[in-house]
Design a protein around this motif. Sequence first.
Motif, short mmCIF file in Angstrom:
data_model
loop_
_atom_site.label_atom_id
_atom_site.label_comp_id
_atom_site.label_asym_id
_atom_site.label_seq_id
_atom_site.Cartn_x
_atom_site.Cartn_y
_atom_site.Cartn_z
N CYS A 162 -36.99 -7.99 41.45
CA CYS A 162 -36.55 -6.72 40.85
C CYS A 162 -36.37 -5.66 41.94
CB CYS A 162 -37.52 -6.28 39.75
SG CYS A 162 -36.77 -5.06 38.62
N ASP A 163 -37.00 -4.50 41.83
CA ASP A 163 -36.78 -3.44 42.82
C ASP A 163 -37.42 -3.75 44.18
OD1 ASP A 163 -35.11 -1.71 41.50
OD2 ASP A 163 -36.70 -0.48 40.68
N PHE A 164 -38.46 -4.55 44.19
CA PHE A 164 -39.11 -4.95 45.44
C PHE A 164 -38.06 -5.68 46.31
CE2 PHE A 164 -43.58 -6.71 46.70
CZ PHE A 164 -43.55 -5.95 47.86
N PHE A 165 -37.89 -5.24 47.54
CA PHE A 165 -36.95 -5.83 48.51
C PHE A 165 -35.48 -5.57 48.16
CE2 PHE A 165 -40.56 -8.99 48.48
CZ PHE A 165 -41.19 -8.50 49.61
N GLY A 166 -35.22 -4.61 47.27
CA GLY A 166 -33.85 -4.36 46.85
C GLY A 166 -33.07 -3.56 47.88
N SER A 167 -31.76 -3.47 47.64
CA SER A 167 -30.89 -2.62 48.45
C SER A 167 -29.72 -2.17 47.58
CB SER A 167 -30.36 -3.35 49.69
OG SER A 167 -29.55 -4.45 49.32
N HIS A 168 -29.36 -0.92 47.72
CA HIS A 168 -28.18 -0.43 46.99
C HIS A 168 -26.95 -0.76 47.83
CE1 HIS A 168 -30.07 1.40 43.61
NE2 HIS A 168 -30.75 2.27 44.32
N ILE A 169 -26.32 -1.86 47.47
CA ILE A 169 -25.13 -2.27 48.20
C ILE A 169 -24.25 -3.10 47.26
CG2 ILE A 169 -26.24 -4.36 49.11
CD1 ILE A 169 -24.71 -3.85 51.74
N ALA A 170 -22.98 -2.78 47.23
CA ALA A 170 -22.01 -3.54 46.44
C ALA A 170 -21.30 -4.51 47.37
CB ALA A 170 -21.00 -2.61 45.77
N SER A 171 -21.22 -5.76 46.96
CA SER A 171 -20.58 -6.77 47.80
C SER A 171 -20.09 -7.92 46.94
CB SER A 171 -21.57 -7.30 48.85
OG SER A 171 -20.99 -8.38 49.59
N ALA A 172 -19.00 -8.54 47.37
CA ALA A 172 -18.52 -9.74 46.69
C ALA A 172 -19.34 -10.96 47.10
CB ALA A 172 -17.05 -9.98 47.02
N ASP A 173 -20.12 -10.84 48.17
CA ASP A 173 -20.97 -11.95 48.63
C ASP A 173 -22.25 -11.98 47.82
OD1 ASP A 173 -19.19 -12.70 50.65
OD2 ASP A 173 -20.03 -11.21 52.03
N LEU A 174 -22.58 -13.12 47.26
CA LEU A 174 -23.81 -13.26 46.48
C LEU A 174 -25.02 -13.21 47.40
CD1 LEU A 174 -25.18 -13.78 43.74
CD2 LEU A 174 -24.85 -16.24 44.15
N PHE A 175 -24.92 -13.86 48.57
CA PHE A 175 -26.04 -13.94 49.50
C PHE A 175 -25.79 -13.02 50.69
CE2 PHE A 175 -25.86 -18.05 47.33
CZ PHE A 175 -27.16 -18.16 46.85
N VAL A 176 -26.86 -12.62 51.35
CA VAL A 176 -26.76 -11.80 52.55
C VAL A 176 -26.03 -12.59 53.64
CG1 VAL A 176 -28.05 -10.70 54.41
CG2 VAL A 176 -28.85 -10.48 52.04
#
Length: 392
Positions: A162-176
């Motif tokens: 959930c919010d733990f380890f989250g980042s506000h970022i929009a991307s078409a990539d599912l994984f980092v």
Amino acid sequence: MKTRKIKDHIYWMGSVDWDSRLFDSLIPLPDGTSYNAYLIEGSQKTVLLDTVDPPMAGEFMAQLEGVPRIDYIVSHHAEQDHSGTLLQVLEKYPGARLITTPKARGMLIDLLNIPEEAFISVKDGETLSLGDKTLTFIHTPWVHWPETMVTYLEEDKILFSCDFFGSHIASADLFVTDEGRVFEAAKRYFAEIMMPFRSVIKKNLEKLAACEIEMIAPGHGQLYPRPAFIVDAYRDWTLGAPRNTVVLPHVSMHASTQRMVDHLIGALVDKGVRVEPFNLAVTDIGKLAMALVDAATIVVGTPTVLAGPHPYAAYAAFLANALRPNTKFLSVIGSYGWGGKTVEALAGMIPNLKVDVIDPVLCKGVPSEEAFNALDALAAAIARKHKENGFT
């Protein structure tokens, strides 16, 4: 976005919000965000982890059209960006039971009027079998509300955080795929949302150390196929010592305070101290929050306005007090016209900061040679204190 496969019988659902630039009418979103939910199909039971922000409900409910049955819905966090579509999902799947912490149960009843009979409250460490998959629920209070928890999928070694380890970022990539970009977004997220709870996050990190985690699936941003990347960053942000850095939020009305700021920056650099100045009239507050994560010292530069600090400087002090960085030293510089209590006012606005106050440098009108000498002495004092404390 359509449902996306993470692993066999494990799917991402939710919405990528490319266009939002402000979260909670407060937090800047320079990179947009995403609202992540997850579907796990066990051999006997199916579970949905979280929902989405209400404005994204249409897209989310369309993703659920092909899901014939949901037995359980896990709500990790009662805030509406994760729980706001729960009532619609419960209406679509009336037989589903809603799994929460005991505290979240009461909060969701208050926030969303969810009927009491829908809930199953789980204890810390309690497990749930889906047949061939097992969920463990781990309470993580104050990450970043008091009711939060995470779910660990044992067989696949995935942490749904959930919010733990989250980042506000929009991307078409599912994984980092770009750790540099995500690091900045995750640090901004930590600074703005998690930093006030630094001490309890340390304890929650210790709890998670017992889990063998091969992937982290947060509620915002991309999934981490290399969990050590974000876990190590959190350890540094919560456990690491401050750095040899001065954060210098400042504002100037008639250039006098600006001249003092410019001189102090040069004096600090000459002493080997890193400086991050922020002109409060134009700065991105999220950037200021990120800088506070590592700063050993804060110096506020402000003119005196009606016997007190400039409102922008007062806001910076309020922000620092709310975020509770691990800063050790504080000072104030600035110019005044006829007097006031700027230092006293700012000091009274930061009761949460456990800092030593270094003698401020205030001058009447345009800074004189005496004021510049005092700024040199301030820079020397800061450099000495950083060195004495081993800040590098």
